[in-house]
Design a protein around this motif. Structure first.
Motif, PDB file in Angstrom:
ATOM      1  N   SER A   1       0.800  -1.228   0.000  1.00  0.00           N
ATOM      2  CA  SER A   1       0.000   0.000   0.000  1.00  0.00           C
ATOM      3  C   SER A   1       0.832   1.276   0.000  1.00  0.00           C
ATOM      4  O   SER A   1       0.267   2.370   0.049  1.00  0.00           O
ATOM      5  CB  SER A   1      -0.927   0.011   1.228  1.00  0.00           C
ATOM      6  OG  SER A   1      -1.760  -1.122   1.250  1.00  0.00           O
ATOM      7  N   THR A   2       2.160   1.171  -0.042  1.00  0.00           N
ATOM      8  CA  THR A   2       2.999   2.365   0.083  1.00  0.00           C
ATOM      9  C   THR A   2       4.110   2.387  -0.960  1.00  0.00           C
ATOM     10  O   THR A   2       4.484   1.357  -1.525  1.00  0.00           O
ATOM     11  CB  THR A   2       3.654   2.433   1.477  1.00  0.00           C
ATOM     12  OG1 THR A   2       4.584   1.343   1.607  1.00  0.00           O
ATOM     13  CG2 THR A   2       2.618   2.365   2.589  1.00  0.00           C
ATOM     14  N   ASN A   3       4.656   3.576  -1.187  1.00  0.00           N
ATOM     15  CA  ASN A   3       5.800   3.717  -2.092  1.00  0.00           C
ATOM     16  C   ASN A   3       7.025   2.987  -1.548  1.00  0.00           C
ATOM     17  O   ASN A   3       7.750   2.318  -2.291  1.00  0.00           O
ATOM     18  CB  ASN A   3       6.138   5.204  -2.274  1.00  0.00           C
ATOM     19  CG  ASN A   3       5.071   5.951  -3.038  1.00  0.00           C
ATOM     20  OD1 ASN A   3       4.857   5.735  -4.219  1.00  0.00           O
ATOM     21  ND2 ASN A   3       4.378   6.849  -2.353  1.00  0.00           N
ATOM     22  N   LEU A   4       7.256   3.114  -0.236  1.00  0.00           N
ATOM     23  CA  LEU A   4       8.406   2.447   0.364  1.00  0.00           C
ATOM     24  C   LEU A   4       8.242   0.933   0.299  1.00  0.00           C
ATOM     25  O   LEU A   4       9.205   0.200   0.064  1.00  0.00           O
ATOM     26  CB  LEU A   4       8.581   2.899   1.817  1.00  0.00           C
ATOM     27  CG  LEU A   4       9.827   2.382   2.540  1.00  0.00           C
ATOM     28  CD1 LEU A   4      11.098   2.792   1.806  1.00  0.00           C
ATOM     29  CD2 LEU A   4       9.867   2.876   3.984  1.00  0.00           C
ATOM     30  N   GLY A   5       7.009   0.460   0.487  1.00  0.00           N
ATOM     31  CA  GLY A   5       6.752  -0.973   0.393  1.00  0.00           C
ATOM     32  C   GLY A   5       7.051  -1.519  -0.989  1.00  0.00           C
ATOM     33  O   GLY A   5       7.637  -2.600  -1.138  1.00  0.00           O
ATOM     34  N   MET A   6       6.670  -0.770  -2.023  1.00  0.00           N
ATOM     35  CA  MET A   6       6.971  -1.197  -3.387  1.00  0.00           C
ATOM     36  C   MET A   6       8.475  -1.180  -3.637  1.00  0.00           C
ATOM     37  O   MET A   6       9.011  -2.022  -4.362  1.00  0.00           O
ATOM     38  CB  MET A   6       6.255  -0.285  -4.384  1.00  0.00           C
ATOM     39  CG  MET A   6       4.732  -0.336  -4.297  1.00  0.00           C
ATOM     40  SD  MET A   6       4.053  -2.008  -4.465  1.00  0.00           S
ATOM     41  CE  MET A   6       4.452  -2.348  -6.181  1.00  0.00           C
ATOM     42  N   ALA A   7       9.165  -0.215  -3.008  1.00  0.00           N
ATOM     43  CA  ALA A   7      10.626  -0.169  -3.132  1.00  0.00           C
ATOM     44  C   ALA A   7      11.256  -1.393  -2.476  1.00  0.00           C
ATOM     45  O   ALA A   7      12.240  -1.944  -2.976  1.00  0.00           O
ATOM     46  CB  ALA A   7      11.165   1.112  -2.495  1.00  0.00           C
ATOM     47  N   PHE A   8      10.691  -1.828  -1.342  1.00  0.00           N
ATOM     48  CA  PHE A   8      11.160  -3.055  -0.697  1.00  0.00           C
ATOM     49  C   PHE A   8      11.071  -4.232  -1.668  1.00  0.00           C
ATOM     50  O   PHE A   8      11.975  -5.063  -1.757  1.00  0.00           O
ATOM     51  CB  PHE A   8      10.306  -3.372   0.531  1.00  0.00           C
ATOM     52  CG  PHE A   8      10.753  -2.696   1.788  1.00  0.00           C
ATOM     53  CD1 PHE A   8      12.073  -2.745   2.200  1.00  0.00           C
ATOM     54  CD2 PHE A   8       9.844  -2.028   2.587  1.00  0.00           C
ATOM     55  CE1 PHE A   8      12.480  -2.134   3.370  1.00  0.00           C
ATOM     56  CE2 PHE A   8      10.237  -1.410   3.760  1.00  0.00           C
ATOM     57  CZ  PHE A   8      11.558  -1.462   4.155  1.00  0.00           C
ATOM     58  N   SER A   9       9.946  -4.304  -2.389  1.00  0.00           N
ATOM     59  CA  SER A   9       9.748  -5.405  -3.334  1.00  0.00           C
ATOM     60  C   SER A   9      10.822  -5.397  -4.415  1.00  0.00           C
ATOM     61  O   SER A   9      11.321  -6.449  -4.823  1.00  0.00           O
ATOM     62  CB  SER A   9       8.357  -5.298  -3.972  1.00  0.00           C
ATOM     63  OG  SER A   9       7.351  -5.384  -2.992  1.00  0.00           O
ATOM     64  N   ARG A  10      11.175  -4.195  -4.877  1.00  0.00           N
ATOM     65  CA  ARG A  10      12.226  -4.096  -5.901  1.00  0.00           C
ATOM     66  C   ARG A  10      13.606  -4.384  -5.316  1.00  0.00           C
ATOM     67  O   ARG A  10      14.519  -4.796  -6.028  1.00  0.00           O
ATOM     68  CB  ARG A  10      12.214  -2.697  -6.531  1.00  0.00           C
ATOM     69  CG  ARG A  10      10.948  -2.376  -7.297  1.00  0.00           C
ATOM     70  CD  ARG A  10      11.138  -1.184  -8.217  1.00  0.00           C
ATOM     71  NE  ARG A  10      11.433   0.041  -7.499  1.00  0.00           N
ATOM     72  CZ  ARG A  10      10.509   0.883  -7.055  1.00  0.00           C
ATOM     73  NH1 ARG A  10       9.226   0.607  -7.230  1.00  0.00           N
ATOM     74  NH2 ARG A  10      10.849   1.989  -6.424  1.00  0.00           N
TER      75      ARG A  10
END
Length: 282
Positions: free
Chosen positions: A119-128
């Protein structure tokens, strides 16, 4: 098993990878930290608040955070801890954000909050970030700037949401946001189940009527609309993977195909049968 190693470092900023079966003790959030759980469960205690962080969730904290952690698992709990230095946050914030957001990030007590990574920009960055672990070709400087920018975008969103709430005292707004965010986290983990308004209001520790008003004011959607959006997004992914319309409807928490088809078409502009045929033909 207890293993913690630094995998990337840039100035006073650091990214550490952990594999831990058992641990109990204090943990630091200095000066601003994100503790992401890839698999397993970490339990944090801050004052009277107990926070369980499981797979694909993360916990934020800053220098104002005082917390202890408990890990007790047969299988090692895998996690990533990101510490961002204040000078890095200052530099990135100077380009994109205002002083209030920067101060809110580094000093605000609200920073101690759990989030769903999806749900967050930082969370998507974690995925990358996960595929890059131990990848020596990664450009470390760019990586930390990207993480700081994603985190500050999220903080800007949170800062804006908190200031929408109808409360004179900042402390009251922070407490209300924390309650509403806990309820949203509950939805993110249980949206395929039959969630009642009473359950959500209970998660937020407020009345049902007050909860509906605050949730919509904070996130721009009513609780029902938010649950529906999560289910439709999940359904769309199933269709893309080749799931039939019938299976998708029931796996996504809809009572019948008709209600699913109507909601899906309203959200995406095409019937789910059309999307299924597109994928099948491809």
């Amino acid at each position: 098993m207890f293993s913690v190693k630094s995998i990337y470092k840039y100035g006073n900023s650091d990214i550490r990878l952990s594999n831990i079966q058992q641990f109990e003790g204090t943990t630091t959030f200095t000066p601003f930290s994100a503790k992401f759980v890839m698999a397993g469960k970490e339990v944090y205690h801050s004052g009277r608040k107990k926070t369980e962080v499981t797979g694909n969730m993360y916990l934020l904290g800053n220098a104002a955070t005082e917390s202890s952690i408990t890990i007790d698992s047969y299988i090692p709990v895998k996690g990533i801890c990101i510490d961002l230095a204040p000078e890095l946050i200052d530099e990135v914030a100077g380009y994109h954000f205002n002083h209030d957001v920067n101060s809110f990030t580094l000093k605000g007590k609200e920073a101690y909050t759990k989030y769903n990574a999806a749900s967050t920009n930082l969370g998507m960055a974690f995925s990358r970030l996960q595929p890059l672990l131990n990848h020596t070709a990664t450009k470390t400087e760019e990586l930390f700037y990207m993480l700081a920018e994603c985190m500050l975008k999220d903080r800007m969103d949170i800062y804006t949401r908190i200031n929408r709430l109808d409360a004179v005292k900042e402390e009251t707004r922070l407490r209300l946001y924390s309650f509403i965010n806990d309820a949203r986290n509950y939805i993110d983990s249980h949206f395929l189940e039959d969630i009642t308004l009473q359950t959500l209001a209970g998660e937020a520790n407020i009345s049902s009527y007050h909860f509906i008003r605050l949730f919509k004011k904070t996130f721009g959607l009513s609780p029902y609309q938010y649950i529906l959006k999560k289910r439709l997004s999940f359904a769309d992914e199933l269709l893309k993977e080749g799931s039939s319309v019938t299976d998708t409807a029931y796996l996504s928490g809809f009572a019948d195909i008709a209600s699913f088809s109507k909601a899906y078409k309203k959200q995406y502009g095409v019937a789910p049968t059309f999307r299924f045929k597109q994928i099948s033909n491809f």
